[in-house]
Structure formats: C-alpha cells, structure tokens
Design a protein around this motif. Structure first.
Motif, short mmCIF file in Angstrom:
data_model
loop_
_atom_site.label_atom_id
_atom_site.label_comp_id
_atom_site.label_asym_id
_atom_site.label_seq_id
_atom_site.Cartn_x
_atom_site.Cartn_y
_atom_site.Cartn_z
N SER A 294 1.65 -46.42 -25.48
CA SER A 294 1.63 -45.12 -26.13
C SER A 294 0.29 -44.42 -25.95
O SER A 294 0.23 -43.20 -25.75
CB SER A 294 1.95 -45.27 -27.62
OG SER A 294 0.94 -46.00 -28.30
N LEU A 295 -0.78 -45.18 -25.98
CA LEU A 295 -2.10 -44.58 -25.80
C LEU A 295 -2.28 -44.04 -24.39
O LEU A 295 -2.78 -42.93 -24.18
CB LEU A 295 -3.19 -45.58 -26.14
CG LEU A 295 -3.30 -46.01 -27.60
CD1 LEU A 295 -4.34 -47.11 -27.77
CD2 LEU A 295 -3.63 -44.83 -28.49
N LEU A 296 -1.86 -44.83 -23.40
CA LEU A 296 -2.01 -44.39 -22.02
C LEU A 296 -1.08 -43.22 -21.69
O LEU A 296 -1.38 -42.39 -20.85
CB LEU A 296 -1.75 -45.55 -21.06
CG LEU A 296 -2.81 -46.68 -21.10
CD1 LEU A 296 -2.46 -47.78 -20.10
CD2 LEU A 296 -4.20 -46.15 -20.82
N ALA A 297 0.07 -43.18 -22.37
CA ALA A 297 1.03 -42.09 -22.12
C ALA A 297 0.48 -40.75 -22.60
O ALA A 297 0.94 -39.69 -22.15
CB ALA A 297 2.36 -42.39 -22.83
N GLU A 298 -0.48 -40.77 -23.53
CA GLU A 298 -1.07 -39.52 -24.01
C GLU A 298 -2.00 -38.87 -23.00
O GLU A 298 -2.32 -37.68 -23.11
CB GLU A 298 -1.85 -39.79 -25.30
CG GLU A 298 -0.97 -40.18 -26.47
CD GLU A 298 -1.80 -40.50 -27.70
OE1 GLU A 298 -3.05 -40.41 -27.62
OE2 GLU A 298 -1.21 -40.83 -28.74
N ARG A 299 -2.48 -39.63 -22.02
CA ARG A 299 -3.43 -39.11 -21.04
C ARG A 299 -2.69 -38.32 -19.96
O ARG A 299 -1.59 -38.69 -19.55
CB ARG A 299 -4.20 -40.25 -20.38
CG ARG A 299 -5.08 -41.03 -21.36
CD ARG A 299 -5.72 -42.22 -20.68
NE ARG A 299 -6.53 -41.82 -19.54
CZ ARG A 299 -7.83 -41.49 -19.62
NH1 ARG A 299 -8.43 -41.54 -20.80
NH2 ARG A 299 -8.50 -41.15 -18.54
N PRO A 300 -3.28 -37.22 -19.50
CA PRO A 300 -2.64 -36.46 -18.42
C PRO A 300 -2.59 -37.27 -17.14
O PRO A 300 -3.45 -38.08 -16.85
CB PRO A 300 -3.55 -35.24 -18.26
CG PRO A 300 -4.87 -35.65 -18.82
CD PRO A 300 -4.56 -36.63 -19.92
N VAL A 301 -1.52 -37.09 -16.38
CA VAL A 301 -1.35 -37.83 -15.13
C VAL A 301 -2.30 -37.25 -14.10
O VAL A 301 -2.40 -36.04 -13.93
CB VAL A 301 0.11 -37.71 -14.63
CG1 VAL A 301 0.24 -38.43 -13.29
CG2 VAL A 301 1.06 -38.28 -15.67
#
Length: 282
Positions: free
Chosen positions: A275-282
C-alpha cells in the motif's frame, strides 16, 4: 550513490593494549559497513584517526581499514600528525604539505580539506588551503560538490567543543563557499555527536564518532569551576550514511550496536509495504 562516513576513531588512546577499546569499536563499525546491502560506494574517515599522532597507531589503522571492499578517503583532524600520517598512507594526495585533494565520485565531486593546525584543538584554514579550494570550485561550477573536513565551522551549543563563528579560519572558508550553489553540503566530525545544521545556506552534517561520544550538555561551562558534569560517555560506536539521490544529499545516522527487531518484512507486513509503494507515482 551511497557514501559512508566514520570519524574520531582515536586509535591508540590505550596504546599498549592489544585489545584496545577504540579498536574494538572501529572493527564493529567496519564490520557493519562491510555487510550492508547495498554496500557503500566509498568510506570517508574524517579525522582524529588516531589519538597521539604515533606511527604504530597509523599502522594499526591501515590494518583495520584493509578489510574494506570499497575505497577509503581520509582527512586529518587535530589529533593527527601530517608527516606520520603520510608516512603510513603515502598515496594520499597533498597540496603544499596539506592533506587536500579531489575525489571523482561518479555524479559527485568531493573536495577533501585539511583543517589541522598542529598544537591547536580547534580548526584552521590558511590562505594556501583557501586558494586551492577557490581554484577547485571555479573549475566545475555546475558539478554537485561535497566538502569533506574534520572541524565544523559552526557553534554546536556544547561550549567546550564550540567553534566561534568569527574565527578567522571560518571567515576564510565562508568566503570560499560564497557564490557556489553547486556545493551540496559539508560533512565533518570532531564533535563526537550526530548534529545537523545549516551554515551560510549550506547543509552541514556532523558525524558521531566510532570512539566514545561527547555528552549532550548545553549549559554554560566555567573553566574555573569543575561541576561534575558528564563530558564523555560510552554510547555505541556510530557512523553516517550519505545518500545522493541525484537531487539532494540525505544523511542517515546509525549505531553499530545490536538492534532489537520488533517487526520483519514477512507476509503480515506485505500488505503495508504494497500500500505504501502504491501511493508513489509510477
């Protein structure tokens, strides 16, 4: 790029002891750095490498650092002796007898400065050294540049370890920095504590020591009245990791003590990581 830093090793404080306390602490830090993942790209050893300026301690320092799988770049502090240091480390560059040199470090350039005045506890930076620094800074005005030295040019609040902001060497160094926004920071040691500050608009990161630390005592000190305050404490040996992410220099401080693990990355922690990594822009 990951740059490790150790400082204020003070090897030889207990010169006749083969199991010297400061050597054990140094080995503890080096062992941890060698086992980091990822490993540092280099190690900075920022002065007070030994305690009494003697040849045997520099020889034992060379032996301790020989296990490092990454380059080691050193500067001198007020406990060092240039001639004895250079006799054991003859490949370290000098300028007019001062231990000053440039390190090409991929995206970064490091300028290692000599702030030693033998016989003086505080820093020094004469016109010869300043002229060299001005010339180097004028060469690559757009290149991200990190300054490396032993003495911090700032007051730290611990009165017996302070640098006065109007000392001549501080003024001379300040003049060299002026007009060079490509300087990304200054890393140093000397205080035996982890301290961060800003000086003339530049970040300053002071690394804690591998030897025992200085106590955090901010009350004024009277040289005529010993008051029993703590001065040196046996906190764990410590080091710094400076990470250049291509935009700014990020400094982490760590001890080489054993850490009690309270959580590990396992199936229970996996949803949080996702969930934390999913918050970062690709």
């Amino acid at each position: 790029m990951l740059i490790a830093q150790i400082t204020d090793i003070h090897l030889g404080f207990d010169p006749d002891n083969p199991a010297e306390f400061n050597r054990k602490r140094l080995d503890q830090v080096i062992g941890m750095l060698c086992n980091l993942d990822p490993q540092p790209d280099m190690l900075l050893a920022t002065g007070d490498l030994i305690d009494r300026g003697d040849e045997d301690s520099y020889r034992r320092l060379r032996n301790a650092l020989s296990v490092c799988p990454f380059p080691v770049h050193m500067c001198v502090g007020n406990h060092d002796q240039r001639d004895t240091f250079l006799a054991q480390f003859p490949d370290v560059p000098t300028v007019d007898g001062f231990v000053q040199y440039e390190v090409e470090a991929g995206p970064l350039r490091l300028l290692v400065l000599d702030t030693l005045e033998e016989g003086r506890h505080g820093g020094a930076f004469c016109e010869v050294r300043a002229s060299w620094l001005r010339d180097r800074l004028a060469e690559q005005t757009d290149r991200p540049t990190l300054i490396v030295q032993h003495h911090p040019p700032i007051e730290v609040g611990i009165e017996w370890m302070n640098t006065h902001p109007e000392e001549p060497w501080v003024e001379r160094l300040r003049d060299c920095f002026t007009g060079h926004p490509n300087i990304i920071g200054l890393v140093c040691g000397h205080i035996h504590r982890a301290i961060v500050s800003s000086w003339c608009g530049f970040p300053v990161a002071i690394c804690p020591s591998s030897a025992p630390q200085v106590a955090l005592e901010l009350a004024p000190i009277d040289p005529d009245t010993p008051d029993g305050r703590n001065m040196i404490i046996a906190d764990p040996p410590a080091f710094a990791l400076h990470w250049w992410n291509g935009r700014e220099l990020i400094t982490h401080y760590e001890t080489a003590d054993e850490h009690v693990m309270l959580a590990r990355y396992d199936e229970k922690m996996q949803p949080l990581v996702r969930s934390l990594l999913a918050e970062r822009p690709v």
